[in-house]
Design a protein around this motif. Structure first.
Motif, PDB file in Angstrom:
ATOM      1  N   GLY B  28       0.804  -1.217   0.000  1.00 28.03           N
ATOM      2  CA  GLY B  28       0.000   0.000   0.000  1.00 28.03           C
ATOM      3  C   GLY B  28       0.835   1.265   0.000  1.00 28.03           C
ATOM      4  O   GLY B  28       0.339   2.348   0.330  1.00 28.03           O
ATOM      5  N   HIS B  29       2.103   1.148  -0.363  1.00 26.85           N
ATOM      6  CA  HIS B  29       2.989   2.319  -0.401  1.00 26.85           C
ATOM      7  C   HIS B  29       2.662   3.210  -1.586  1.00 26.85           C
ATOM      8  O   HIS B  29       2.161   2.761  -2.614  1.00 26.85           O
ATOM      9  CB  HIS B  29       4.457   1.876  -0.482  1.00 26.85           C
ATOM     10  N   ASP B  30       2.989   4.495  -1.416  1.00 27.06           N
ATOM     11  CA  ASP B  30       2.688   5.437  -2.488  1.00 27.06           C
ATOM     12  C   ASP B  30       3.924   5.868  -3.274  1.00 27.06           C
ATOM     13  O   ASP B  30       3.814   6.618  -4.237  1.00 27.06           O
ATOM     14  CB  ASP B  30       1.992   6.683  -1.924  1.00 27.06           C
ATOM     15  N   THR B  31       5.084   5.393  -2.851  1.00 28.33           N
ATOM     16  CA  THR B  31       6.318   5.760  -3.556  1.00 28.33           C
ATOM     17  C   THR B  31       7.093   4.499  -3.911  1.00 28.33           C
ATOM     18  O   THR B  31       7.242   3.603  -3.073  1.00 28.33           O
ATOM     19  CB  THR B  31       7.201   6.675  -2.680  1.00 28.33           C
ATOM     20  N   MET B  32       7.558   4.441  -5.131  1.00 25.99           N
ATOM     21  CA  MET B  32       8.368   3.309  -5.581  1.00 25.99           C
ATOM     22  C   MET B  32       9.653   3.820  -6.206  1.00 25.99           C
ATOM     23  O   MET B  32       9.703   4.954  -6.716  1.00 25.99           O
ATOM     24  CB  MET B  32       7.574   2.435  -6.557  1.00 25.99           C
ATOM     25  N   TYR B  33      10.688   2.980  -6.179  1.00 24.77           N
ATOM     26  CA  TYR B  33      12.017   3.380  -6.638  1.00 24.77           C
ATOM     27  C   TYR B  33      12.644   2.271  -7.484  1.00 24.77           C
ATOM     28  O   TYR B  33      12.316   1.098  -7.335  1.00 24.77           O
ATOM     29  CB  TYR B  33      12.975   3.596  -5.453  1.00 24.77           C
ATOM     30  N   LYS B  71      -0.676   2.170  -8.907  1.00 29.73           N
ATOM     31  CA  LYS B  71       0.107   2.528  -7.721  1.00 29.73           C
ATOM     32  C   LYS B  71       0.972   1.375  -7.201  1.00 29.73           C
ATOM     33  O   LYS B  71       1.955   1.601  -6.517  1.00 29.73           O
ATOM     34  CB  LYS B  71      -0.889   2.956  -6.642  1.00 29.73           C
ATOM     35  N   ALA B  72       0.587   0.159  -7.498  1.00 29.14           N
ATOM     36  CA  ALA B  72       1.302  -0.989  -6.949  1.00 29.14           C
ATOM     37  C   ALA B  72       2.411  -1.500  -7.858  1.00 29.14           C
ATOM     38  O   ALA B  72       3.137  -2.413  -7.490  1.00 29.14           O
ATOM     39  CB  ALA B  72       0.313  -2.133  -6.670  1.00 29.14           C
ATOM     40  N   HIS B  73       2.542  -0.933  -9.024  1.00 34.55           N
ATOM     41  CA  HIS B  73       3.514  -1.442  -9.995  1.00 34.55           C
ATOM     42  C   HIS B  73       4.410  -0.331 -10.522  1.00 34.55           C
ATOM     43  O   HIS B  73       3.940   0.773 -10.795  1.00 34.55           O
ATOM     44  CB  HIS B  73       2.799  -2.089 -11.193  1.00 34.55           C
ATOM     45  N   SER B  93      10.005   0.178  -2.316  1.00 34.37           N
ATOM     46  CA  SER B  93       8.822   1.017  -2.107  1.00 34.37           C
ATOM     47  C   SER B  93       8.819   1.528  -0.680  1.00 34.37           C
ATOM     48  O   SER B  93       9.455   0.954   0.219  1.00 34.37           O
ATOM     49  CB  SER B  93       7.534   0.247  -2.400  1.00 34.37           C
ATOM     50  N   SER B  94       8.117   2.628  -0.476  1.00 34.19           N
ATOM     51  CA  SER B  94       7.969   3.188   0.867  1.00 34.19           C
ATOM     52  C   SER B  94       6.760   4.115   0.862  1.00 34.19           C
ATOM     53  O   SER B  94       6.209   4.448  -0.186  1.00 34.19           O
ATOM     54  CB  SER B  94       9.217   3.968   1.276  1.00 34.19           C
ATOM     55  N   HIS B  95       6.374   4.536   2.059  1.00 38.27           N
ATOM     56  CA  HIS B  95       5.431   5.644   2.134  1.00 38.27           C
ATOM     57  C   HIS B  95       6.209   6.905   1.829  1.00 38.27           C
ATOM     58  O   HIS B  95       7.424   6.967   2.024  1.00 38.27           O
ATOM     59  CB  HIS B  95       4.817   5.729   3.532  1.00 38.27           C
ATOM     60  N   LYS B  96       5.530   7.904   1.408  1.00 37.18           N
ATOM     61  CA  LYS B  96       6.202   9.158   1.088  1.00 37.18           C
ATOM     62  C   LYS B  96       6.746   9.783   2.356  1.00 37.18           C
ATOM     63  O   LYS B  96       6.143   9.713   3.405  1.00 37.18           O
ATOM     64  CB  LYS B  96       5.213  10.119   0.422  1.00 37.18           C
ATOM     65  N   GLY B  97       7.902  10.397   2.235  1.00 37.95           N
ATOM     66  CA  GLY B  97       8.413  11.152   3.369  1.00 37.95           C
ATOM     67  C   GLY B  97       9.722  10.602   3.895  1.00 37.95           C
ATOM     68  O   GLY B  97      10.116   9.473   3.619  1.00 37.95           O
TER      69      GLY B  97
END
Lengths: 108, 113
Positions: B28-33, B71-73, B93-97
């Motif tokens: 459910g993270h909103d940031t991916m790298y 959002k998940a990919h 992946s992580s939550h933003k921030g």
């Protein structure tokens, strides 16, 4: 710009202590620490958010000096399982940038 | 139940080919790298993607492009592969921030021959 870590490599005997340093030329608002074992993905250890904050994970602890833009990771009474590469990370916006890593080898 | 999964785990291909690496997270993270780890273990950030905002490391060649269908990919496409692209690529992946820990996939070892 990425953080700078030192030393690049450390070899220890079981039970010995080590310190890994991380510094940045830019302001550090928080510091992440991760460990990567050989052939595996990096795994989160801890985040330090405030200057002067210290945290611990098993016998691994860290400190963060915001003014000096530095963080240090302390490994106490090292165990064989501590072997791996340690990375500090510096978040800026949505980018998490890692230092060059410190390879730690613990021998029996 | 794997939190961040990448496929394939190994990829061997010839120079000049185009390839993709897939990444999915169920946290459910909103940031991916995407990160590239070379033979010296240096972890280089390539891209960060958050809510349709893409941040690109300026040193990454434009042969590399991330694509996020949802959002998940966050998939990584590489065109005209070169020998120097050989590395291990990690998705995370992580939550933003700044307070959010990053979770990494198991990595994809890309070998260009």
């Amino acid at each position: 710009q990425q953080p700078v870590q030192s030393p690049q490599a450390v070899i220890l005997r079981e039970g010995e202590d080590a310190v890994i340093n991380c510094s940045s030329s830019k302001a550090l608002y928080s510091v992440h620490w991760y460990r990567q074992k050989h052939g595996e993905a990096p795994v989160f250890l801890m985040i330090l958010l405030k200057g002067g904050e210290q945290k611990g994970h098993e016998k691994i602890s860290a400190s963060f000096n915001e003014k000096k833009q530095q963080s240090s990771l302390y490994l106490t009474a090292s165990q064989l399982s501590y072997s791996g590469t340690y990375f500090c990370g510096s978040p800026a916006g949505n980018m998490l940038t890692f230092g060059g890593g410190t390879r730690l080898m613990v021998k029996p | 139940d794997t939190a961040v999964s990448q496929t394939p785990k190994y990829l061997v291909t010839q120079m000049g080919n185009d390839k993709s690496i897939k990444c999915e997270q169920n946290l459910g993270h909103d940031t991916m790298y995407w990160y590239k780890q070379d033979s010296k273990k240096f972890l280089k950030i390539m891209f960060s993607y958050n809510n349709k905002e893409l941040i690109i490391n300026e040193t990454v060649p434009n042969r590399f492009s991330p694509k996020s269908p949802d959002k998940a990919h966050l998939n990584l496409h590489i065109n005209s592969l070169e020998l120097g692209d050989s590395a291990v690529y990690f998705c995370a992946s992580s939550h933003k921030g700044q307070v959010a820990e990053a979770f990494f996939g198991q990595g994809t070892r890309l070998t260009v021959v």
